[in-house]
Scaffold this active site. Sequence first.
Site, PDB file in Angstrom:
ATOM      1  N   HIS A 224       1.147  -1.068  -0.035  1.00 46.16           N
ATOM      2  CA  HIS A 224       0.236   0.191   0.025  1.00 46.16           C
ATOM      3  C   HIS A 224       0.846   1.333  -0.068  1.00 46.16           C
ATOM      4  O   HIS A 224       0.856   1.864  -0.947  1.00 46.16           O
ATOM      5  CB  HIS A 224      -0.717  -0.086   1.321  1.00 46.16           C
ATOM      6  CG  HIS A 224      -2.061   1.088   1.240  1.00 46.16           C
ATOM      7  ND1 HIS A 224      -2.258   1.919   0.353  1.00 46.16           N
ATOM      8  CD2 HIS A 224      -2.790   1.326   2.367  1.00 46.16           C
ATOM      9  CE1 HIS A 224      -3.708   2.751   0.420  1.00 46.16           C
ATOM     10  NE2 HIS A 224      -3.652   2.706   2.199  1.00 46.16           N
ATOM     11  N   HIS A 264      -1.043   0.803 -11.372  1.00 42.06           N
ATOM     12  CA  HIS A 264      -2.543   1.015 -10.125  1.00 42.06           C
ATOM     13  C   HIS A 264      -2.903  -0.028 -10.565  1.00 42.06           C
ATOM     14  O   HIS A 264      -3.952  -0.390 -11.720  1.00 42.06           O
ATOM     15  CB  HIS A 264      -2.431   2.144 -10.383  1.00 42.06           C
ATOM     16  CG  HIS A 264      -3.283   3.041  -9.361  1.00 42.06           C
ATOM     17  ND1 HIS A 264      -4.531   2.616  -8.531  1.00 42.06           N
ATOM     18  CD2 HIS A 264      -2.463   4.404  -7.857  1.00 42.06           C
ATOM     19  CE1 HIS A 264      -4.670   3.859  -7.502  1.00 42.06           C
ATOM     20  NE2 HIS A 264      -3.581   4.005  -7.307  1.00 42.06           N
ATOM     21  N   ASP A 319       3.246   8.131  -7.107  1.00 39.16           N
ATOM     22  CA  ASP A 319       4.843   7.448  -6.453  1.00 39.16           C
ATOM     23  C   ASP A 319       5.558   7.296  -7.217  1.00 39.16           C
ATOM     24  O   ASP A 319       7.149   7.626  -6.458  1.00 39.16           O
ATOM     25  CB  ASP A 319       4.503   5.620  -5.918  1.00 39.16           C
ATOM     26  CG  ASP A 319       3.603   5.859  -5.323  1.00 39.16           C
ATOM     27  OD1 ASP A 319       3.841   6.409  -3.669  1.00 39.16           O
ATOM     28  OD2 ASP A 319       2.476   4.933  -5.261  1.00 39.16           O
TER      29      ASP A 319
END
Length: 382
Positions: A224, A264, A319
Amino acid sequence: MSNELKRGLEGVLVAESDLSYIDGSVGKLVYRGYAIEDLAREASYEEVLYLLWHGELPTREELTEFEARLAEERHVDDDVLETIAVLAEADEEPMAALRTAVSMLSAYEPEPDADPEDLDATLRQGRRITAKIPTILAAFDRVRQGEEPIEPDESLSYAGNFLYMLTGVEPDAVAEETFDMALTLHADHGLNASTFTAMVIGSTMADIYSAVTGGIGALSGSLHGGANEDVMRTLREVDASSKDPLQWAKDAREEGRRIPGFGHRVYEVKDPRAVILEEKLRDLSASNGDDTWLEYTTTIESYLEDEGLTEKGIAPNVDFYSGSVYDHLGIPMDMFTPIFAMARAGGWIAHVLEYQEDNRLIRPRARYTGPQDAEFVPIDER
């Protein structure tokens, strides 16, 4: 009742929400109907918190009052700070330290006997938690660096105050704006694992301290939170290799390595949050005259796009750029995920409050696959 098994609750609807909407096929993210691009570029993180918690954007007067109340809650009790120092000196992981400190905050809650069904009281408690998390994290990092914690400055914004408490220097306009935008981009994202964890806890009518602590625990898992740390390690590996980033990426692909920051569970195209953070990385690179991380990330992204990954639905996620942005702001790598928690706490609280308005205990079932007619044997006969 359907007996179909949905591992990881893939595609299962468990609640209705007005908070955030994602269309992964086109890279769309909205909070309460507002495009993430507009909120990130035009609104402050405090405005976004107000929107998530109250359902609408604040007026100037409402925002001023909200900011003041949030700022005055930033101070953390000395006992909590002492515990943070003990954890820092014991070389505890930052996320574990945050989990412990947030749980401890409930001991100093000014409304300890508030009815869990009093959602106004829950919101006030949530506001206190949200206000204090930056103080906790900055104090933890400074103690482990051998520095004294810095008292929060109520005159600074939520984002600016954290950077000040962390570094001891008030951030310039570019740094403050960038960090504020990063907080907004991470504030909410549907029923991700940590948000769902907080909601499950909230559905039992446990207090909001328990729900946020649970959210932190879920976010600490490597599947996560933490991907931006992996991206940063990768960029440093590229830098240490002395290879051209394009050649490094080619070699990594030939070796069968997975490059972090791509793909994702929801987005099939480039994450809209990554688009915005790439812009801010360009601003930071120009501001401090160092475009190393910008060159590496954009080169790797272009190469993987040419390789056809985006056509397969594997595109840069948030990210891939957030780690570089945080590094430019002087934030230690192992603080990236705690900062994610700092931003997402507002979303956790909003989802708990929303769910508790029409609460039903979340209680799924598992398909039993064990024996049913085992014969019990007394212990002396086994």
